[in-house]
Design a protein around this motif. Structure first.
Motif, mmCIF file in Angstrom:
data_model
loop_
_atom_site.group_PDB
_atom_site.id
_atom_site.type_symbol
_atom_site.label_atom_id
_atom_site.label_comp_id
_atom_site.label_asym_id
_atom_site.label_seq_id
_atom_site.Cartn_x
_atom_site.Cartn_y
_atom_site.Cartn_z
ATOM 1 N N VAL A 1 -4.581 3.875 -10.089
ATOM 2 C CA VAL A 1 -3.358 3.376 -9.471
ATOM 3 C C VAL A 1 -2.959 4.331 -8.353
ATOM 4 O O VAL A 1 -2.528 5.448 -8.611
ATOM 5 N N ASN A 2 -3.135 3.915 -7.113
ATOM 6 C CA ASN A 2 -2.834 4.783 -5.986
ATOM 7 C C ASN A 2 -1.656 4.286 -5.171
ATOM 8 O O ASN A 2 -0.981 5.046 -4.523
ATOM 9 N N SER A 3 -1.438 2.998 -5.216
ATOM 10 C CA SER A 3 -0.346 2.427 -4.430
ATOM 11 C C SER A 3 0.551 1.611 -5.353
ATOM 12 O O SER A 3 0.200 1.333 -6.500
ATOM 13 N N THR A 4 1.710 1.226 -4.810
ATOM 14 C CA THR A 4 2.615 0.404 -5.609
ATOM 15 C C THR A 4 1.959 -0.947 -5.934
ATOM 16 O O THR A 4 2.194 -1.509 -6.994
ATOM 17 N N GLY A 5 1.128 -1.422 -5.014
ATOM 18 C CA GLY A 5 0.408 -2.665 -5.293
ATOM 19 C C GLY A 5 -0.532 -2.515 -6.480
ATOM 20 O O GLY A 5 -0.621 -3.380 -7.341
ATOM 21 N N GLN B 1 0.803 -1.223 0.000
ATOM 22 C CA GLN B 1 0.000 0.000 0.000
ATOM 23 C C GLN B 1 0.833 1.269 0.000
ATOM 24 O O GLN B 1 0.357 2.330 0.363
ATOM 25 N N GLU B 2 2.084 1.154 -0.370
ATOM 26 C CA GLU B 2 2.927 2.351 -0.394
ATOM 27 C C GLU B 2 2.371 3.312 -1.441
ATOM 28 O O GLU B 2 2.159 2.914 -2.585
ATOM 29 N N PRO B 3 2.107 4.574 -1.045
ATOM 30 C CA PRO B 3 1.522 5.499 -2.025
ATOM 31 C C PRO B 3 2.424 5.643 -3.246
ATOM 32 O O PRO B 3 3.642 5.676 -3.110
ATOM 33 N N ILE B 4 1.806 5.739 -4.383
ATOM 34 C CA ILE B 4 2.559 5.762 -5.636
ATOM 35 C C ILE B 4 3.528 6.950 -5.679
ATOM 36 O O ILE B 4 4.603 6.875 -6.261
#
Ligand code: ADP
Ligand code: MG
Length: 694
Positions: A29-33, A7-10
């Motif tokens: 796309v909000n997080s690295t996931g 969930q790391e913010p992009i």
């Protein structure tokens, strides 16, 4: 770790600033996931040498060339560089011309006599092979091929300032630091039985495949995961799907009655009915999983607030999630003015709420001092905790990915869920995919609404349209002028909106205050512009399709859509839905280019003839045909990234059976409604093969 827990913010990725982050947000796309779950649209095969000499019309060259000469064509001030090249690869022969529209600077890069790796698509014009879409990379100093040659390159969907190069860079960075760390999302038995890739192989193969077969295998594996989650979430034990009419038992709560009494209008009959359906479900022990569908402007949001009051009255917390910051803000403002006076404690959370105020807010939420929180995907973040999350409302549900939605469910204990959509789901599809989902429908519009009058305007006859919009301005009404979204070609279409803006503000409507709004503007600026528009300080907005969802400004009566032929039916219907939101007569002008394709012509006719979202959705399916894979993926009602409801439909039954087996293995799970998902996915006991057998 599961991918969705990444969930790391992009914006924390190196090289991703505010602007790129916003472009990513537009893609969901909000997080690295999320980035790892971004499905490539297609792949470019650069593994085989394709020399110029063998090219047919419209085919891609993938070869090594030498620059022969430069020349210019076109009139004064519009001169365009033309570079002649010849193939010098092993199998090479053939010559071609590169037309460098807007890229005359290439004269300095593509020096005569120098050699390059070339990838591009060519047409045969005037007995000459020509390309205006090409990539040239210098050969390495030792004469070998540069990086991209010989590879299979993913082509991602883009938005705003993103380019393929940037997305590939970011995906590689995330992959590099998380390679081989992901847990399986599916039971091992399913992976084996259906010949799926393991999670770690699938992620790598999706983004860096060694062959097209491998890429297809990855997509198929993700399609299974997506359908698995979807069916799991839509599963509701022991419920007979309610038709409208089941509602009777439910009594409105005090807060609800006070709110209704404070409204300047009364609820429509359909609103009354769906409200009771929802409240009956909310009272039920089994968790609600309900889709609220109603055409644009039919008053869904009001029902959302009203149903939230039911939960708040009994001490539960509510999360309301919107797909964009703009929309979340609009909802929050409306909620503040409507629910605030009732003593409801509200909060607003998006990525832009930071620092101390964020900390205080999260504390209050965790301690139960907030009744309803309104926000964007920021509500998914791990640091957001609730003391008693009972009810989740998702606006424009199709904008959120299936896997994303799971994260929010995990925050409550079997919360009730209401998903809202303006794009109705065709019945056949609803039965297959949403067999377990309950659906409420608002069919009628609030009283006094006049159907929007739609005109088709050819490029040549636009003067009359300008005059008509001018008349609306003189009545103090407002207008939107919309352009297709800034897309892969980026710059050029942005220039279109800008020159259009200049034309409108100088020659057409001099002195009338207006603003230009597009996806590359900083969020605060967009909010500021919309606030001014709402206060009527601005008379019209020229925009890319950022006004598409949800914006509610009843005084706007004109919607002008340029290049209407480039929009899909559901987007056109959504856009038109921005007007006709009061008792004023509204107009929609669909401006089209004269060379219309068959399908485009049909789409525009459907728009002209109908205002009925249900009819339009069905026509959409007819025109595109259910067999059109891409169409199904993009269609409004379901945001599936990997699965195709037409191609993978055969799998749905098997996956449903698998889920039944999982649930049967632990009867304790079954009665928990949505908590089943939480336990299945987080604690994952059923994924353990031995646990399943016992
Ligand atoms: P949707 O989300 O379904 O597109 P909204 O909830 O934004 O529609 O409602 C559109 C507009 O209609 C809002 O301005 C809302 O306040 C208003 N509205 C909602 N219900 C009624 C009603 N029963 N009578 C009159 N106006 C209504
Ligand atoms: Mg809405």
């Amino acid at each position: 770790m599961y991918i969705r827990q990444l969930q790391e913010p992009i914006e924390r990725l190196r090289g991703v600033g505010k602007q790129l982050a916003e472009s990513y947000h537009n893609l969901g796309v909000n997080s690295t996931g999320d980035l790892l779950l971004l499905a490539p649209r297609t792949y470019e095969d650069r593994s085989k040498l394709v020399p110029l000499g063998k090219l047919g019309d419209g085919e891609y060259a993938n070869t090594v060339v030498e620059v022969l000469s430069h020349s210019y064509f076109g009139g004064k001030g519009k001169r365009t560089l033309k570079v002649t090249i010849k193939d010098i690869s092993d199998e090479g022969d053939g010559k071609a011309a590169l037309l460098c529209f807007g890229r005359n600077f290439l004269e300095r890069v593509l020096r005569i006599g120098s050699q390059f790796y070339l990838y591009g698509v060519f047409q045969r014009n005037f007995h000459e092979l020509q390309s205006s879409q090409f990539e040239m990379l210098p050969l390495k100093p030792d004469g070998s091929m540069p990086g991209d040659f010989g590879k299979l390159l993913p082509i991602y969907p883009l938005s705003g300032s993103l380019s393929q190069r940037i997305v590939r860079r970011d995906v590689s960075a995330v992959l590099a630091s998380h390679l081989a760390t992901f847990s399986e999302e599916l039971p091992p038995r399913m992976i084996e039985r259906y010949g799926l890739l393991s999670m770690n192989d699938a992620v790598r193969a999706l983004h860096q495949p060694t062959s097209l077969e491998e890429a297809r295998g990855a997509t198929r594996s993700f399609a299974f995961i997506e359908l698995f989650y979807l069916l799991l979430m839509n599963r509701r034990k022991n419920s007979s799907p309610t038709v409208q009419g089941r509602a009777h038992a439910c009594k409105l709560s005090v807060l609800q009655r006070r709110f209704i009494a404070s409204l300047p209008f009364s609820l429509t009959e359909d609103q009354e009915t769906v409200l009771r359906e929802i409240c009956t479900d909310l009272d039920d022990e089994i968790s609600m999983n309900r889709l609220l569908q109603g055409d644009v402007g039919s008053g869904k949001t009001l029902i959302a607030w009203l149903s939230a009051l039911h939960v708040i009255q009994s001490g539960g917390q509510v999360a309301f999630m919107a797909p964009t910051e703009l929309l979340a803000r609009q909802h929050a403002e409306q909620a503040a003015s409507w629910l605030g006076p009732l003593g409801v404690r509200l909060a607003f959370l998006t990525g832009s709420v930071t620092g101390k105020s964020r900390k205080l807010l999260l504390e209050a939420l965790g301690e139960g001092r907030i009744d309803i929180i309104i926000g964007t995907h920021a509500l998914f973040s791990p640091e957001v905790t609730f003391s008693a999350l009972k009810y989740i409302i998702i606006d424009e549900q199709h904008r959120f990915g299936v896997v994303q939605r799971v994260s929010l469910l995990e925050k409550g204990r079997a919360p009730d869920v209401l998903m809202m959509t303006a794009t109705p789901i065709p019945r056949t599809l609803a039965l297959t995919v949403f067999g377990d989902l309950n659906i409420s429908t608002i069919r009628s519009m609030p009283a006094g609404r006049l159907p929007v009058i739609t005109y088709l305007v050819s490029n040549e006859s636009r003067q009359r349209m300008y005059a008509a919009v001018g008349v609306e301005f003189s009545r103090d009404h407002q207008a939107y002028f919309v352009y297709p979204r800034i897309d892969d070609q980026g710059e050029s279409s942005l220039r279109d909106v800008e020159s259009m803006f200049k034309l409108l503000t100088t020659s057409m409507y001099p002195g009338i205050p207006a603003a230009l709004i597009h996806s590359r503007l900083p969020e605060e600026e967009k909010v500021d512009i919309l606030t001014k528009f709402r206060k009527r300080e601005l008379k019209f907005l020229v925009s890319t399709s950022v006004v598409e969802v949800g914006i509610d400004i009843p005084n706007a009566t004109c919607m002008v859509i340029e290049h209407a032929e480039r929009f899909g039916l559901s987007a056109l219907h959504q856009l038109r839905g921005r007007v006709g939101r009061s008792d004023l007569q509204s107009y929609c002008f669909l401006v089209y280019e004269s060379q219309l394709g068959e399908d485009a012509k049909k789409r525009l006719m459907v728009m002209k003839e109908s205002n009925d979202g249900f009819h339009i959705a069905e026509q959409d399916l007819l025109i595109r045909g259910p067999g059109e894979v891409a169409g199904t993926r993009q269609s409004g009602f379901l945001k599936l990234r990997f699965a195709s409801l037409t191609e993978d439909i055969g799998q749905i039954e098997s996956i449903r059976n698998e889920i039944d087996m999982i649930l049967a293995s632990d009867p304790g799970l079954v009665d928990l409604g949505n908590a089943v998902i939480r336990d299945v996915l987080i604690n994952a006991p059923p994924f353990d093969e031995t646990a399943m057998e016992s």
